[in-house]
Write an enzyme that holds these catalytic residues in place. Structure first.
Site, PDB file in Angstrom:
ATOM      1  N   GLU A 158       0.893  -1.166   0.000  1.00 52.93           N
ATOM      2  CA  GLU A 158       0.000   0.000   0.000  1.00 52.93           C
ATOM      3  C   GLU A 158       0.925   1.208   0.000  1.00 52.93           C
ATOM      4  OE1 GLU A 158      -3.087  -0.571  -0.197  1.00 52.93           O
ATOM      5  OE2 GLU A 158      -3.219  -2.620   0.521  1.00 52.93           O
ATOM      6  N   CYS A 167      -3.056   7.897   3.876  1.00 53.80           N
ATOM      7  CA  CYS A 167      -2.916   7.301   2.548  1.00 53.80           C
ATOM      8  C   CYS A 167      -4.137   7.593   1.686  1.00 53.80           C
ATOM      9  CB  CYS A 167      -2.710   5.806   2.680  1.00 53.80           C
ATOM     10  SG  CYS A 167      -3.948   5.007   3.705  1.00 53.80           S
TER      11      CYS A 167
HETATM   12  P1  NAP Z   1       8.682   4.938   4.154  1.00 52.62           P
HETATM   13  O1  NAP Z   1       9.817   5.840   4.409  1.00 52.62           O
HETATM   14  O2  NAP Z   1       8.637   4.243   2.863  1.00 52.62           O
HETATM   15  O3  NAP Z   1       8.700   3.890   5.342  1.00 52.62           O
HETATM   16  C1  NAP Z   1       7.705   2.906   5.449  1.00 52.62           C
HETATM   17  C2  NAP Z   1       8.230   1.781   6.303  1.00 52.62           C
HETATM   18  O4  NAP Z   1       9.296   1.128   5.642  1.00 52.62           O
HETATM   19  C3  NAP Z   1       8.785   2.223   7.636  1.00 52.62           C
HETATM   20  O5  NAP Z   1       8.468   1.269   8.614  1.00 52.62           O
HETATM   21  C4  NAP Z   1      10.274   2.237   7.383  1.00 52.62           C
HETATM   22  O6  NAP Z   1      11.031   2.072   8.561  1.00 52.62           O
HETATM   23  C5  NAP Z   1      10.410   1.042   6.498  1.00 52.62           C
HETATM   24  N1  NAP Z   1      11.612   1.013   5.688  1.00 52.62           N
HETATM   25  C6  NAP Z   1      12.228   2.042   5.086  1.00 52.62           C
HETATM   26  N2  NAP Z   1      13.292   1.574   4.387  1.00 52.62           N
HETATM   27  C7  NAP Z   1      13.318   0.239   4.562  1.00 52.62           C
HETATM   28  C8  NAP Z   1      14.179  -0.800   4.113  1.00 52.62           C
HETATM   29  N3  NAP Z   1      15.197  -0.555   3.319  1.00 52.62           N
HETATM   30  N4  NAP Z   1      13.925  -2.060   4.508  1.00 52.62           N
HETATM   31  C9  NAP Z   1      12.868  -2.344   5.309  1.00 52.62           C
HETATM   32  N5  NAP Z   1      12.042  -1.401   5.766  1.00 52.62           N
HETATM   33  C10 NAP Z   1      12.254  -0.120   5.398  1.00 52.62           C
HETATM   34  O7  NAP Z   1       7.291   5.658   4.332  1.00 52.62           O
HETATM   35  P2  NAP Z   1       6.817   6.583   5.554  1.00 52.62           P
HETATM   36  O8  NAP Z   1       7.644   7.824   5.481  1.00 52.62           O
HETATM   37  O9  NAP Z   1       6.772   5.857   6.833  1.00 52.62           O
HETATM   38  O10 NAP Z   1       5.334   6.858   5.138  1.00 52.62           O
HETATM   39  C11 NAP Z   1       4.981   7.852   4.242  1.00 52.62           C
HETATM   40  C12 NAP Z   1       4.666   7.292   2.905  1.00 52.62           C
HETATM   41  O11 NAP Z   1       3.814   6.151   3.032  1.00 52.62           O
HETATM   42  C13 NAP Z   1       3.921   8.238   2.025  1.00 52.62           C
HETATM   43  O12 NAP Z   1       4.594   8.280   0.802  1.00 52.62           O
HETATM   44  C14 NAP Z   1       2.540   7.634   1.828  1.00 52.62           C
HETATM   45  O13 NAP Z   1       2.039   7.791   0.557  1.00 52.62           O
HETATM   46  C15 NAP Z   1       2.751   6.206   2.121  1.00 52.62           C
HETATM   47  N6  NAP Z   1       1.576   5.619   2.787  1.00 52.62           N
HETATM   48  C16 NAP Z   1       0.752   4.837   2.079  1.00 52.62           C
HETATM   49  C17 NAP Z   1      -0.351   4.247   2.688  1.00 52.62           C
HETATM   50  C18 NAP Z   1      -1.273   3.344   1.932  1.00 52.62           C
HETATM   51  O14 NAP Z   1      -2.070   2.632   2.549  1.00 52.62           O
HETATM   52  N7  NAP Z   1      -1.224   3.341   0.635  1.00 52.62           N
HETATM   53  C19 NAP Z   1      -0.594   4.469   4.030  1.00 52.62           C
HETATM   54  C20 NAP Z   1       0.266   5.296   4.728  1.00 52.62           C
HETATM   55  C21 NAP Z   1       1.364   5.855   4.094  1.00 52.62           C
HETATM   56  P3  NAP Z   1      11.789   3.325   9.266  1.00 52.62           P
HETATM   57  O15 NAP Z   1      10.763   4.290   9.631  1.00 52.62           O
HETATM   58  O16 NAP Z   1      12.443   2.692  10.425  1.00 52.62           O
HETATM   59  O17 NAP Z   1      12.735   3.836   8.230  1.00 52.62           O
END
Ligand code: NAP
Length: 679
Positions: free
Chosen positions: A257, A296
């Protein structure tokens, strides 16, 4: 003392000592927690989930797992104030936290209830009916679903530290698959407290839930085709994970997602004086400002007929101007902060990018007037409304997601055009259409459905019951194609099936009946020693059959039934008219008369353990019954299922009604409640 976040690993809490990173409050910048996963043995975690958690879960039936889910949600619910207190530092208002905390618990309750009501008291699911594969009926196939024997690795975004964790955990747990959950670091202190409560409840089988606070290290290297990765977050991280060598090599199920440029569309009929116009303005502002737009499902693209653009812009600006920003703990504050200053920097950067194709018509990304909190060290931002006058030629407005209170207003000139514009988002979680015109609804909904996981049509009649554009619901699919990740979560039991393998099992009907604990057509049907209605739930066995005596259906029976019930439809009463109907040879018996006479043939009238008939499924009338025909019934115990109350069990009976030529005239499944022995 700073809160050092622990991980829950191999049945123990582990406190890291190295590699610690600070997590700052979104309100005033003070350090609220420190996080690190340095030193965790990820291979051992996967092993523990597979070899301890999996077997413990698979030893339980769906009903037993559902009961645990319900009890865990109740335990956490009674202590949720602890989560509310912590969550204020994420910048979330009380209303935001209700969505996150109560919404998350509500999702677990919903899965517990579905597990009890819609799944069998077994450890596998039988899907659909058996398919006969041979002319003689001695070879057939049936589909079963069994839990994967791996682990569900669930990686969440920062915006919903409770809901995100729980909406992924509940379906996996119900399916029988253990979970390793990893919250985003920025809000992991709320998830840590949530998992602490879940573990403290003492209700979860060992190994069924582990928590990683911090990075995932080499976790993904250990995954195989029995595992599932569920990811919520940015398109960039999703791309990295999906292309991880172990995930692609081992065809690990990957559910994502991610970024979604969700739309709201105002129909051409919804002019300024209509209720739909006002509903539209209200929903857009709500979606821009709830969770400070870090949702999201938030509305990012606002499409309105060109003639309405100026009026909508004014209405949105007027409403956005009333939003009070500040410390979410202060009464009257409507919008809190973004989760961190880093997130604010990213939102400002994306606004600048969108502004290359649009102009800002409300708000200033660089300043904010706040009530309470610290404007310098907190992560506050004003709602920002942009306007793009030539959206067909634009690309950034349709692809760049500013994950904050930011949306772009765009005019359209025709329904075909707005359908094209919505599709330029290349796949979204949700869109809302505001119209009272059925033709507009028809054209737009079918024009954009394949680009979305969920659509709302809002009008004056339905608005008061609307669950809102931004709310994923446990019974409805959450996910979307393309940019939104191509994933699918929730959707009732669909979400549970993602953690199970569907297998077609082929064999003789008798073997399939024994394997699936239900009658399969063609399997042996031993005659029952006594009438089955005289025996309780425990003493009934799938396959047991009674063949009834037969009875003639006379013309008098048909006429009596017609006058008694008032059903004097011509096919039963008028020979010439019935003959003119291509389906009937002349006057025929009512279908309901056949059902009633069938019941008269198979019931045992005396009081006994059969307590109630509560419905029929899959009823088909296959051949007309004419006056003078004779019918008889074959009644077979098809399937048994424990009910929620321990005193009863549901019994499904296969009923087949034949005529004097042994042709089937009607089939159905009869549902009854039968008494169970006291425990
Ligand atoms: P993110 O930076 O992509 O991080 C998401 C998750 O992935 C976090 O738990 C992060 O951990 C982890 N992560 C990052 N790099 C990783 C890696 N190399 N290996 C394993 N895990 C890794 O996103 P975010 O900043 O938390 O959230 C914002 C984004 O999420 C926005 O772009 C939004 O569009 C999207 N979003 C989408 C939905 C949906 O349902 N479609 C819902 C909510 C948010 P760390 O925090 O420890 O780095």
């Amino acid at each position: 003392m700073t809160n050092i976040l622990k991980s829950y690993v191999l049945g123990h809490w582990v406190t890291p000592t190295t590699g610690l990173a600070d997590i700052a409050s979104a309100i005033d910048g003070r350090v609220v927690a420190r996080v690190s996963s340095a030193g965790l043995d990820f291979a051992a975690m996967v092993d523990y989930a597979r070899n301890t958690g999996g077997p413990a879960l698979r030893a339980l039936t769906f009903h037993e797992r559902a009961d645990i889910l319900k009890a865990v949600a109740s335990y956490v619910g009674e202590r949720k104030e602890r989560l509310y207190a912590l969550a204020a530092d994420t910048g979330a208002t009380k209303r935001d936290n209700m969505v996150d905390i109560d919404g998350g618990l509500g999702t677990v309750f919903a899965y517990a209830s579905r597990g009890r009501k819609e799944l069998p008291s077994e450890k596998f699911i039988v899907e659909g009916l058996a398919e006969s594969l041979s002319k003689t009926g001695n070879f057939a196939a049936i589909h079963i679903l069994t839990p994967l024997q791996g682990v569900a690795v669930q990686i969440n975004a920062f915006n919903f530290p409770c809901w995100g964790t729980l909406e992924k955990f509940a379906p996996a747990f119900l399916a029988g698959v253990p979970v390793i959950t990893k919250p985003a670091s920025a809000t992991a202190y709320v998830t840590e407290a949530l998992v602490d409560l879940m573990i403290e409840s003492g209700l979860l089988p060992p190994g069924s839930l582990q928590l990683i606070c911090g990075g995932t290290g080499d976790l993904l290297d250990h995954l195989t085709g029995q595992d599932v990765v569920g990811f919520t977050g940015s398109i960039e991280t999703s791309g990295k994970l999906r292309n991880h060598p172990a995930i692609s090599r081992n065809a690990v199920r990957f559910v994502a997602e991610r970024d979604s440029l969700n739309s709201a569309v105002l129909g051409p009929d919804a002019v300024a004086s209509t209720p739909e116009f006002e509903l539209f303005v209200r929903e857009v502002v709500q979606e821009m400002t709830v969770k400070a737009g870090q949702k999201c499902t938030a509305i990012r693209r606002i499409f309105v007929p060109r003639e309405q653009e100026a009026a909508i812009a004014e209405a949105l600006k007027a409403r956005l101007a009333t939003i009070k920003i500040g410390d979410p703990r202060i009464e009257g504050v409507r919008m809190g902060a973004l989760v961190s200053q880093a997130q604010r920097a990213s939102v400002r950067e994306t606004i600048a990018l969108i502004a290359t194709e649009a102009e800002i018509i409300f708000g200033d990304p660089m300043t904010a007037e706040v009530i309470g909190g610290d404007v310098a060290s907190g992560a506050f931002i004003q709602p920002i409304l942009l306007r793009c006058g030539r959206p067909l030629e634009a690309s950034v407005v349709h692809s760049a997601e500013a994950f904050g209170p930011v949306a772009t207003l765009m005019p359209y000139d025709s329904l075909d055009e707005v359908i094209t514009l919505v599709a330029k988002g290349e796949g979204s979680l949700v869109a809302s259409l505001f119209t009272y015109d059925p033709e507009v609804a028809d054209k737009v909904i079918f024009g954009i459905a394949s680009y979305h996981g969920r659509l709302l049509v809002i009008d004056r009649d339905s608005a008061s019951g609307s669950t809102g554009h931004g709310s994923p619901l446990p019974g409805l699919v959450h996910g979307g194609p393309g940019r939104a990740g191509g994933g699918e979560e929730l959707g009732g039991l669909r979400g549970v099936y993602h953690f199970m393998q569907r297998t077609a099992v082929q064999g003789g009907p008798g073997r399939l009946a024994a394997l699936t604990r239900q009658y399969v057509k063609g399997a042996p049907t031993p005659a029952t020693p006594t009438h089955p209605f005289t025996r309780g739930y425990e003493d009934l066995h799938p396959g047991e059959t009674i063949e009834t005596p037969s009875r003639v259906i006379s013309l008098e029976d048909i006429e009596h039934f017609a006058h008694f019930t008032g059903d004097t439809f011509y096919a039963h009463m008028d020979e010439a008219a019935a003959r003119a109907n291509p389906f009937f040879p002349g006057r025929v018996a009512h279908g309901y008369l056949i059902l009633s006479f069938a019941a008269g043939l198979f019931v045992d009238p005396a009081p006994g353990p059969l307590l109630a008939n509560y419905g029929l499924d899959n009823l088909r009338f296959l051949k007309p019954v004419s006056p003078g025909d004779t019918i008889r019934v074959r009644l077979t115990v098809k399937h048994k299922r424990a009910a929620r109350q321990p005193q009863y069990g549901e019994v499904r009976w296969d009923v087949e009604v034949f005529n004097q030529n042994d042709e089937t005239v009607a089939v159905y499944e009869l549902l009854t409640m039968s008494a169970r022995k006291p425990v």
